[in-house]
Motif scaffolding. Structure first.
Motif, short mmCIF file in Angstrom:
data_model
loop_
_atom_site.label_atom_id
_atom_site.label_comp_id
_atom_site.label_asym_id
_atom_site.label_seq_id
_atom_site.Cartn_x
_atom_site.Cartn_y
_atom_site.Cartn_z
N SER A 2 0.84 -1.21 0.00
CA SER A 2 0.00 0.00 0.00
C SER A 2 0.87 1.26 0.00
O SER A 2 0.48 2.29 -0.56
CB SER A 2 -0.94 0.00 1.21
N THR B 295 -7.89 8.59 -7.16
CA THR B 295 -8.19 7.16 -7.33
C THR B 295 -7.09 6.32 -6.69
O THR B 295 -7.36 5.31 -6.02
CB THR B 295 -8.31 6.83 -8.82
N LEU C 114 -7.26 3.56 -3.80
CA LEU C 114 -6.70 2.22 -3.99
C LEU C 114 -5.73 1.86 -2.87
O LEU C 114 -5.58 0.68 -2.52
CB LEU C 114 -6.00 2.14 -5.35
N VAL D 155 -7.83 0.43 -0.32
CA VAL D 155 -8.29 -0.89 -0.75
C VAL D 155 -7.22 -1.94 -0.48
O VAL D 155 -7.51 -3.05 -0.01
CB VAL D 155 -8.66 -0.87 -2.25
N LEU E 57 -12.37 -8.53 -1.12
CA LEU E 57 -12.61 -7.33 -1.91
C LEU E 57 -13.66 -7.59 -3.00
O LEU E 57 -13.35 -7.92 -4.13
CB LEU E 57 -11.31 -6.84 -2.54
N THR E 58 -14.91 -7.43 -2.62
CA THR E 58 -15.99 -7.50 -3.60
C THR E 58 -16.15 -6.15 -4.28
O THR E 58 -15.71 -5.13 -3.76
CB THR E 58 -17.31 -7.87 -2.90
N PRO E 59 -16.78 -6.12 -5.46
CA PRO E 59 -17.02 -4.82 -6.12
C PRO E 59 -17.75 -3.83 -5.21
O PRO E 59 -17.44 -2.64 -5.22
CB PRO E 59 -17.86 -5.20 -7.34
N VAL F 156 -15.31 -2.39 -2.65
CA VAL F 156 -14.42 -1.41 -3.27
C VAL F 156 -15.16 -0.08 -3.45
O VAL F 156 -14.61 1.00 -3.23
CB VAL F 156 -13.89 -1.93 -4.62
N ALA G 90 -15.27 1.61 -0.21
CA ALA G 90 -13.97 2.20 0.08
C ALA G 90 -13.81 3.55 -0.61
O ALA G 90 -13.30 4.52 -0.03
CB ALA G 90 -12.86 1.24 -0.34
N PHE G 91 -14.26 3.61 -1.88
CA PHE G 91 -14.21 4.90 -2.59
C PHE G 91 -15.02 5.96 -1.83
O PHE G 91 -14.58 7.09 -1.67
CB PHE G 91 -14.76 4.73 -4.01
#
Length: 608
Positions: A288, A490, A494, A497, A507-509, A512, A515-516
């Motif tokens: 990260s 972005t 990430l 993430v 990490l499912t869509p 994510v 998280a955004f």
């Protein structure tokens, strides 16, 4: 140079058509009483007047060889006009007084002879020391007292009255002192006297009879903004900057970084974080860090594009380092003062004027806020489409977090909503004003002030707003900077993430997307300087959203938020240290170096 002239009296004149002829006559008559014929001259320092003052001054000079007219096509400011005239004067003793003749002319002989024959290098009248006679109404007296007290306390002056327009100087000594004087307007008198005392020159202050002329009043722009900022600037120049050697700079810079590390412990429990990190994959946490590092060259590239649109070129590597330094400053200085550090660095190292430096920062912040708000808005729109209003409200409002973070989370949500709305409103205002020919800035400033100093302030603000509008009105530049901003933030998301993955979260869509949303709201929340570096607000906003919209527990969500924020802050600190070493700049020298650069922006603005 004709050295037969011993005394040069300068009359600073700006739109004085109604009084200048009488003032010249009185001055000549008074000088004749105590000086030999041919030993003096009277100079009308006409400072870019818009009335008949130049015509009158020229006529007076043609009619009497003792009178000279020094003209300036552009506005130099009161101090600038005086200095310009003094450099063209013939006398070894230089003097000036205000053309309204507020100071009784019976004191003129005492003023001039203090320097000409009594051995003083500087002399000034005073409306405050015992023995004076001054009719000063409260609206003049109170601000004057306050100003002089501040000068005495902060600049260690022994004088009682610094702004009395009745002064005399030894020519050679004055020009020596002027090497250190930066102001060219109303503060010029004070700065000359402060530097004269610090240089050890003899300054005589004597009481005068003074009667106010005209309907002068306290001026918000000149008296508060102008004089106050000049006192602070001179305090730094004479009291702080001389004490900053390389050893002190290194010590202070190291101390500030250490302070940032201490501040980080105010929002994280090292034991709890370490316990959670023991369950996380430290290699993924390290990944990260690498992900987040990728955003920094993009920040430098974006800043290059903004500056190029404003007419200034620089390489992305240097700009990335400057951003690292300023963001490190934001971690330790209150109210995002690190942004000012970047403006200092750009001025010192790339000659970017302060108004343009701050405007470039404003442009960057506008795009940051718009991009973050956009990311959050897209996710919210997706949630509204996929979740019922009741589910969304229950998820967020019913969230309970460990460690009392739920209140911080709700506060952060409110702050984020307000900042997002303000960002959109400000951006719309900038874009709309960029297409308008109306001068909103000068109109607003003129409502606060009718003093000539307002012209300088309005000019600075106009240039600042104009630079922001330059990018906002250019579709290509707007699209280019906007795209880079989207990439920067972005990558910021990430990073979070990857931290989620380090804690073993699947990490499912949908996750994510959460998280955004969580990172975007957290970043919006920490824009306002409610806590150092947004500590607590970011974690609260992040955790309350993650817990409300996912099965993750409160303690885990808080730990993830803490680690995510800590990774970003540590990268910023490390980058700041490396950049300070690479560029040979510290958070203190960034300010110090600018003192060696003449404030050309103020001079140019006062000439307009």
């Amino acid at each position: 140079m004709n050295r037969a002239v011993e005394v040069s009296v300068v009359l600073p004149a700006y739109n004085e058509a109604d009084t200048i002829e009488r003032t010249v006559e009185v001055t000549l008559a008074t000088l004749e009483e105590f000086l030999p014929a041919g030993a003096f001259e009277v100079i009308v320092a006409e400072d870019g007047c818009a009335d008949r003052t130049p015509e009158i001054a020229s006529r007076l000079a043609d009619e009497d060889e003792r009178v000279r007219h020094v003209h300036s096509d552009q506005r130099l400011g009161r101090g600038g006009a005086l200095e310009y005239a003094f450099r063209q004067a013939r006398g070894e003793t230089l003097a000036y007084f205000d053309t309204d003749l507020a100071t009784d002319m019976s004191h003129l002989e005492e003023l001039i002879e203090s320097v000409r024959s009594e051995g003083y290098e500087f002399a000034t009248g005073s409306r405050w020391i015992p023995g004076n006679t001054a009719d000063r109404p409260a609206k003049r007296g109170i601000p004057s007292r306050g100003f002089n007290v501040l000068v005495q306390l902060l600049l260690r002056s022994e004088l009682q009255d610094h702004q009395c327009g009745f002064k005399a100087f030894d020519r050679e000594v004055l020009f020596d002192v002027l090497e250190d004087v930066e102001d060219s307007h109303w503060f010029w008198d004070t700065e000359v006297l402060v530097h004269a005392q610090r240089a050890g020159y003899e300054v005589r202050e004597f009481p005068v009879e003074w009667t106010p002329k005209g309907d002068s009043k306290v001026d918000l722009v000149r008296d508060v903004f102008g004089m106050g900022s000049q006192i602070v600037r001179t305090f730094w120049q004479v009291s702080v900057s001389p004490r900053l050697d390389r050893r002190v700079n290194v010590a202070v810079g190291t101390g500030l970084v250490a302070l940032a590390l201490v501040l980080m412990t105010t929002y994280l429990d090292p034991g709890e974080v370490w316990a959670n990190m023991r369950q996380a994959d430290l290699l993924v946490v390290g990944a990260s860090v690498l992900v987040y590092l990728c955003s920094w060259p993009l920040r430098g590239t974006r800043y290059r594009d903004i500056l190029e649109r404003l007419g200034y070129r620089s390489d992305p590597a240097f700009l990335t380092g400057a951003i690292f330094i300023s963001q490190t400053g934001n971690l330790v200085f209150p109210a995002r003062l690190g942004d000012a550090v970047r403006a200092y660095v750009m001025k010192a190292r790339r000659s970017v004027p302060y108004p343009s430096g701050f405007a470039s920062l404003a442009i960057e912040r506008v795009f940051d806020l718009l991009t973050i708000a956009f990311l959050a808005g897209v996710v919210v729109l997706g949630m509204v489409v996929t979740m019922s209003p009741a589910e969304l409200q229950t998820a967020i409002a019913g969230t309970e977090l460990a460690g009392g973070q739920e209140q911080a989370g709700r506060t952060a949500m409110v702050v984020a909503a307000g900042v997002g709305a303000a960002a959109i409103a400000v951006t719309l205002g900038i874009v709309l004003s960029a297409r308008s020919d109306r001068n909103y800035v000068r109109g607003a400033v003129s409502r606060l002030s009718n003093d000539s100093y307002a012209d300088y302030v309005a000019g600075v603000i106009e240039r600042f707003a104009g630079d922001v509008q330059t990018v906002a009105s250019d579709r290509r530049a707007f699209a280019l900077v906007g795209t880079t901003s989207l990439l920067v933030w972005t990558i910021d998301v990430l990073t979070a993430v990857v931290v989620l993955a380090a804690f073993g979260v699947e990490l499912t869509p949908f996750l994510v997307g959460v998280a955004f949303f969580a990172v975007s709201v957290g970043n919006l929340a920490k824009v306002l300087p409610l806590t150092p570096a947004g500590l607590g607000l970011y974690e609260g906003a992040f955790a309350i959203i993650v817990v409300g919209l996912t099965p993750l527990s409160g303690p885990l969500a808080i730990s993830i938020a803490v680690v995510d924020h800590a990774v970003k802050n540590l990268v910023t600190l490390a980058g700041g240290l490396v950049s300070m070493a690479w560029l040979n700049v510290s958070l203190t020298t960034a300010v110090e170096e600018t003192e060696a650069i003449a404030d050309d922006e103020r001079t140019r603005a006062t000439r307009e």
